[in-house]
Design an enzyme around this catalytic site. Structure first.
Site, short mmCIF file in Angstrom:
data_model
loop_
_atom_site.label_atom_id
_atom_site.label_comp_id
_atom_site.label_asym_id
_atom_site.label_seq_id
_atom_site.Cartn_x
_atom_site.Cartn_y
_atom_site.Cartn_z
N GLN A 11 0.83 -1.19 0.00
CA GLN A 11 0.00 0.00 0.00
C GLN A 11 0.87 1.25 0.00
O GLN A 11 1.88 1.32 0.69
CB GLN A 11 -0.89 -0.03 1.25
CG GLN A 11 -2.07 0.89 1.17
CD GLN A 11 -3.15 0.51 2.17
OE1 GLN A 11 -3.35 -0.66 2.46
NE2 GLN A 11 -3.85 1.50 2.69
N SER A 90 3.73 -6.81 2.32
CA SER A 90 2.42 -6.73 2.95
C SER A 90 1.34 -7.27 2.01
O SER A 90 1.35 -8.44 1.66
CB SER A 90 2.14 -5.30 3.40
OG SER A 90 0.99 -5.24 4.21
N LEU A 91 0.41 -6.42 1.54
CA LEU A 91 -0.65 -6.95 0.68
C LEU A 91 -0.08 -7.52 -0.62
O LEU A 91 -0.69 -8.38 -1.26
CB LEU A 91 -1.69 -5.88 0.38
CG LEU A 91 -1.35 -4.77 -0.62
CD1 LEU A 91 -1.87 -5.12 -2.01
CD2 LEU A 91 -1.95 -3.45 -0.17
N ARG A 115 -9.58 -8.17 3.52
CA ARG A 115 -8.46 -7.79 4.39
C ARG A 115 -8.41 -6.27 4.58
O ARG A 115 -8.21 -5.77 5.69
CB ARG A 115 -7.16 -8.29 3.76
CG ARG A 115 -5.87 -7.97 4.53
CD ARG A 115 -4.71 -8.53 3.73
NE ARG A 115 -3.40 -8.38 4.37
CZ ARG A 115 -2.57 -7.37 4.19
NH1 ARG A 115 -2.93 -6.37 3.40
NH2 ARG A 115 -1.38 -7.33 4.79
N HIS A 196 0.09 -3.85 10.85
CA HIS A 196 1.15 -4.78 11.25
C HIS A 196 1.54 -4.60 12.72
O HIS A 196 2.70 -4.73 13.09
CB HIS A 196 2.36 -4.67 10.31
CG HIS A 196 2.03 -5.09 8.92
ND1 HIS A 196 1.79 -6.41 8.57
CD2 HIS A 196 1.83 -4.36 7.79
CE1 HIS A 196 1.47 -6.46 7.30
NE2 HIS A 196 1.47 -5.24 6.80
N GLN A 245 0.24 -12.54 9.29
CA GLN A 245 0.88 -11.43 8.58
C GLN A 245 0.22 -10.08 8.87
O GLN A 245 0.88 -9.05 8.90
CB GLN A 245 0.84 -11.72 7.07
CG GLN A 245 1.68 -10.79 6.23
CD GLN A 245 0.91 -10.24 5.05
OE1 GLN A 245 -0.27 -9.92 5.17
NE2 GLN A 245 1.57 -10.13 3.92
#
Length: 307
Positions: A11, A90-91, A115, A196, A245
């Site tokens: 992101q 991440s994503l 998510r 996170h 995660q």
């Protein structure tokens, strides 16, 4: 022998117009965007291609970015570009898993839509924050964060760029303490939550319900997970890793070091921008990094790496 990795941004890489040239030029890309629109009941073309206020809102950003990155990936693959390993920040890890054969593209897009909604809504606005810490050793940062309740490390991006996360007051206190301890700069990030961080564990638990209903497939190549910065070859571990995660640190720097130690010397960043290429300059300047972010990049990169 040279090994190629596909790597995917997280992101922040999104921008209006991303992927529009792929949609215009290629039937495979059109299918992915159109199918994502149908499954999510969202106008993915308007979201990705036109200036709008939604693109930077987490619940929309994640699906838009994964749709775009996977459309670009499938076009590059159709022209002969193949990876030996994948990873995503991440994503971006959802793109990495799909590109490695672990799930189909539409399931990856559907999962990150859920998510994004969970990550945005789990912690009330204002209660969580994130802050980038510049030009400070990660061990020194860990010493400070370990001494303050409610703050942890979110991202190990590259040497000199670490992101902390947690309760707003704790992050602000840590930022002051880090400056006193020698950080060159601390920059509060304009994000909608403490991504996170352990505060997002409930989001991971909710996401687990979606993951349990997803069909996973045997991996064709390994992907490197953010959670452990090691290769995953057994798809049965993926469900648990994706749940973890959401609330555990993104070990990007360690993931890249792992891939290089295991023979990867060529990285192809697929998606808008050059964020990961920038990180790599600080991680290891010896490896090659290519970018596929616009249509004209595809043939250049394919030619360079397949001839």
């Amino acid at each position: 022998m040279s090994k190629i990795a596909f790597i995917y941004p997280g992101q922040g890489a999104q921008k209006a117009g991303m992927g529009a040239d792929f949609y215009q030029e290629n039937e495979t890309a059109r299918y992915i965007y159109d199918e994502a629109s149908n499954v999510l009941d969202l106008d993915m073309k308007a979201l990705c291609f036109e200036p709008n206020d939604k693109l930077d809102i987490t619940e929309y950003t994640q699906a838009a970015l994964v749709t775009t990155c996977l459309a670009m990936t499938r076009v590059a693959e159709s022209k002969g570009l193949k990876a030996d390993m994948t990873a995503g920040l991440s994503l971006g890890e959802y793109c990495a898993i799909a590109a490695a054969g672990g799930m189909n593209d539409i399931d990856a897009i559907r999962l990150v839509r859920k998510r994004g909604i969970l990550m945005q809504n789990t912690v009330p606005a204002g209660e969580g924050a994130m802050c980038a810490v510049l030009a400070m050793d990660e061990k020194a940062i860990e010493e400070v964060t370990d001494s303050i309740d409610g703050v942890t490390i979110a991202n190990y991006n590259c040497p000199g760029q670490i992101v902390i996360t947690g309760k707003t007051e704790a992050v602000q206190a840590a930022a002051e303490k880090l400056k006193e301890a020698g950080a060159k700069r601390t920059v509060m990030l304009n994000v909608s939550g403490p991504f996170h961080s352990p505060m997002l564990q409930p989001a991971g638990e909710e996401l687990a319900h979606e993951l349990a209903q997803t069909q996973f497939h045997a991996l064709k190549i390994p992907y490197v997970t953010n959670v452990t910065a090691e290769a995953v070859t057994d798809i049965t571990k993926t469900e648990t890793l994706l749940q973890e995660q959401v609330s555990s640190p993104v070990r990007w720097m360690q993931s890249m070091e792992y891939m290089i130690a295991n023979g990867v010397d060529t990285f192809v960043e697929i998606g808008p921008g050059r964020t990961l290429a920038g990180f790599m300059k600080k991680i290891n300047r010896e490896v090659k990094v290519y970018n596929i972010s616009v249509w004209d990049d595809v043939d250049k990169v394919v030619k360079e790496l397949t001839e």
